[in-house]
Motif scaffolding. Structure first.
Motif, short mmCIF file in Angstrom:
data_model
loop_
_atom_site.label_atom_id
_atom_site.label_comp_id
_atom_site.label_asym_id
_atom_site.label_seq_id
_atom_site.Cartn_x
_atom_site.Cartn_y
_atom_site.Cartn_z
N ALA A 163 -19.09 10.61 5.88
CA ALA A 163 -20.12 9.78 6.50
C ALA A 163 -19.87 8.34 6.06
O ALA A 163 -19.41 8.09 4.94
CB ALA A 163 -21.51 10.23 6.07
N SER A 164 -20.17 7.41 6.94
CA SER A 164 -20.00 5.99 6.62
C SER A 164 -21.20 5.52 5.80
O SER A 164 -22.36 5.76 6.18
CB SER A 164 -19.89 5.18 7.91
N VAL A 165 -20.93 4.86 4.68
CA VAL A 165 -21.98 4.37 3.79
C VAL A 165 -22.37 2.95 4.18
O VAL A 165 -23.54 2.64 4.38
CB VAL A 165 -21.53 4.43 2.32
N TRP A 166 -21.38 2.06 4.27
CA TRP A 166 -21.61 0.70 4.74
C TRP A 166 -20.29 -0.01 4.99
O TRP A 166 -19.23 0.49 4.63
CB TRP A 166 -22.49 -0.10 3.77
N ARG A 167 -20.37 -1.17 5.61
CA ARG A 167 -19.24 -2.06 5.77
C ARG A 167 -19.55 -3.32 4.97
O ARG A 167 -20.69 -3.76 4.91
CB ARG A 167 -19.01 -2.40 7.25
N ASP A 168 -18.51 -3.89 4.36
CA ASP A 168 -18.70 -5.06 3.51
C ASP A 168 -17.59 -6.06 3.78
O ASP A 168 -16.43 -5.69 3.97
CB ASP A 168 -18.69 -4.64 2.04
N ASN A 169 -17.95 -7.32 3.82
CA ASN A 169 -16.97 -8.39 4.00
C ASN A 169 -16.53 -8.96 2.66
O ASN A 169 -17.18 -8.74 1.63
CB ASN A 169 -17.57 -9.51 4.86
N TYR A 170 -15.46 -9.74 2.69
CA TYR A 170 -14.94 -10.37 1.48
C TYR A 170 -15.49 -11.79 1.33
O TYR A 170 -15.85 -12.45 2.32
CB TYR A 170 -13.42 -10.43 1.51
N CYS A 171 -15.52 -12.25 0.09
CA CYS A 171 -15.84 -13.65 -0.21
C CYS A 171 -15.11 -14.03 -1.50
O CYS A 171 -14.52 -13.18 -2.17
CB CYS A 171 -17.34 -13.86 -0.35
N CYS A 172 -15.15 -15.31 -1.82
CA CYS A 172 -14.50 -15.81 -3.04
C CYS A 172 -15.54 -16.00 -4.13
O CYS A 172 -16.66 -16.45 -3.87
CB CYS A 172 -13.80 -17.14 -2.77
N LEU A 173 -15.16 -15.65 -5.35
CA LEU A 173 -16.02 -15.86 -6.52
C LEU A 173 -15.26 -16.76 -7.48
O LEU A 173 -14.13 -16.44 -7.87
CB LEU A 173 -16.35 -14.52 -7.18
N THR A 174 -15.87 -17.90 -7.87
CA THR A 174 -15.18 -18.86 -8.72
C THR A 174 -16.15 -19.48 -9.72
O THR A 174 -17.38 -19.41 -9.58
CB THR A 174 -14.58 -20.02 -7.89
N HIS A 175 -15.56 -20.12 -10.71
CA HIS A 175 -16.30 -21.00 -11.63
C HIS A 175 -16.76 -22.23 -10.84
O HIS A 175 -16.08 -22.65 -9.89
CB HIS A 175 -15.36 -21.40 -12.78
N PRO A 176 -17.90 -22.83 -11.19
CA PRO A 176 -18.36 -24.02 -10.44
C PRO A 176 -17.36 -25.18 -10.44
O PRO A 176 -17.41 -26.04 -9.55
CB PRO A 176 -19.65 -24.41 -11.16
N THR A 268 -24.70 -14.72 -13.53
CA THR A 268 -23.82 -15.74 -14.12
C THR A 268 -24.03 -17.05 -13.38
O THR A 268 -24.85 -17.14 -12.45
CB THR A 268 -22.34 -15.32 -14.01
N ASP A 269 -23.26 -18.08 -13.75
CA ASP A 269 -23.30 -19.34 -13.02
C ASP A 269 -22.15 -19.44 -12.01
O ASP A 269 -21.86 -20.52 -11.51
CB ASP A 269 -23.25 -20.53 -13.99
N LEU A 270 -21.51 -18.30 -11.73
CA LEU A 270 -20.38 -18.31 -10.80
C LEU A 270 -20.85 -18.59 -9.38
O LEU A 270 -22.01 -18.36 -9.02
CB LEU A 270 -19.64 -16.97 -10.86
N VAL A 271 -19.91 -19.07 -8.55
CA VAL A 271 -20.23 -19.55 -7.21
C VAL A 271 -19.53 -18.68 -6.16
O VAL A 271 -18.34 -18.34 -6.32
CB VAL A 271 -19.79 -21.02 -7.05
N ILE A 272 -20.25 -18.35 -5.11
CA ILE A 272 -19.69 -17.60 -3.97
C ILE A 272 -19.36 -18.58 -2.86
O ILE A 272 -20.15 -19.48 -2.54
CB ILE A 272 -20.69 -16.55 -3.46
N SER A 273 -18.18 -18.39 -2.26
CA SER A 273 -17.77 -19.24 -1.13
C SER A 273 -16.98 -18.39 -0.14
O SER A 273 -16.50 -17.32 -0.48
CB SER A 273 -16.92 -20.42 -1.63
N PRO A 274 -16.82 -18.88 1.11
CA PRO A 274 -16.14 -18.08 2.13
C PRO A 274 -14.64 -17.95 1.86
O PRO A 274 -14.02 -18.82 1.25
CB PRO A 274 -16.40 -18.85 3.42
N VAL A 275 -14.07 -16.88 2.39
CA VAL A 275 -12.62 -16.73 2.42
C VAL A 275 -12.10 -17.49 3.63
O VAL A 275 -12.63 -17.31 4.73
CB VAL A 275 -12.22 -15.24 2.51
N PRO A 276 -11.06 -18.34 3.49
CA PRO A 276 -10.63 -19.20 4.60
C PRO A 276 -9.68 -18.51 5.59
O PRO A 276 -8.91 -19.19 6.26
CB PRO A 276 -9.93 -20.34 3.87
#
Length: 315
Positions: A163-176, A268-276
């Motif tokens: 059974a399908s649980v979910w779909r998830d997209n990618y993103c970038c996680l970085t220090h500020p 944390t203080d980490l930042v999420i940003s889009p994958v290019p």
């Protein structure tokens, strides 16, 4: 005597005949005609080579053979009744059972842990055993020793249910302070140093020995190869939670499933940003053995886990 040649209904008839000590009364109790019951008694006498009931003092009195058979027949009929009863409805509030679930730490932290926390508050006798992909092989799943395997899988045996649980997209996680935040495009992404995070569906995973592109490294790098690009990978790990610690370095980028990144950034203080660039979304599936498909506790677990997964879709 071959049991396949024996009409087991005769044992039911004999049990009632011994109780009633009358052919006509036994026939009435079993909703049979008297000739049918007389015929059954004749067959029973032939089967056991004993008269079983004999007329004495105006009644049909059981013989010693019949009386010796009585407790064994009752035991057999009770067992048959128990076997043919419908399965009991599973009640998680009283059940004392351990569910064994395989998941990598991305799914363990975003799905399994909050699900267990919710269930423990309502069902204090439920227990859970969480295994990593390296703890489980295909044979474990086939035998049903593992209740569920939850991951992204490539190629599955047709016998497995899923059974399908979910779909998830990618993103970038970085220090500020990561330079990528100042240049959020493919050129800026490739200019940075990266954390590789990946995990096979199950089983032992081989060490990464080649990062030139000739060996497939996972879904992020496959997407880059479509663009004829490779990234500079400095750290290889199989554990998503480690990425948050590694990203404390301003020079490293982790490309992670969005739900995992959101959980890590929350604490944390980490930042999420889009994958290019475009990456095929992760499709997380739940697998289980056909041996467990109809088990009431297992059906409850699947329903509850899928229902819970739908509530965390946007967290």
């Amino acid at each position: 005597m071959n049991i396949r040649h024996v009409d087991l209904n005769l044992l039911v008839y004999l049990n009632v005949l011994i109780d009633e000590q009358s052919v006509s009364q036994a026939a009435n109790k079993l909703a049979l005609t008297q000739p049918a019951m007389s015929n059954a008694l004749k067959r029973l006498r032939d089967l056991f080579d004993d008269p079983l009931l004999v007329r004495a003092a105006g009644t049909m009195t059981p013989t010693a053979k019949a009386l010796s058979l009585k407790p064994e027949i009752e035991s057999l009929l009770k067992m048959a009744e128990e076997i043919t009863q419908p399965s009991e409805v599973f009640d998680p509030s009283t059940a004392n059972i351990t569910f064994r679930i395989m998941a990598n730490d991305y799914l363990e932290s975003t799905l399994i842990a909050p699900f267990i926390t919710q269930q423990l508050a309502k069902n204090p006798r439920l227990n859970f055993d969480i295994l990593s992909p390296s703890d489980v092989n295909l044979q474990d799943m086939e035998k049903g020793t593992i209740d569920l395997a939850i991951n992204r899988f490539n190629g599955l045996p047709r016998s497995f249910h899923q059974a399908s649980v979910w779909r998830d997209n990618y993103c970038c996680l970085t220090h500020p302070d990561n330079p990528y935040l100042q240049q959020q495009n493919l050129e800026g992404y490739l200019a940075q140093e990266h954390i590789w995070v990946n995990r096979a569906g199950w089983g032992v995973e081989a060490a990464v020995t080649n990062k030139s592109g000739s060996q497939k490294l996972g879904w992020v790098d496959e997407a880059l190869w479509q663009l004829e690009q490779t990234r500079n990978i400095r750290v290889f790990t199989r554990h998503y939670m480690v990425a948050s610690l590694l990203c404390q370095s301003p020079q490293l980028i982790a490309t992670l499933p969005r739900r995992q990144a959101m959980l890590l950034a929350k604490h944390t203080d980490l930042v999420i940003s889009p994958v290019p660039f475009q990456i095929v979304p992760i499709e997380v599936k739940m697998l289980w053995s056909p041996l467990l498909h109809h088990a009431n506790p297992h059906q409850w677990l699947r329903r509850e886990l899928l229902a819970f997964a739908s509530t965390v879709a946007d967290r």
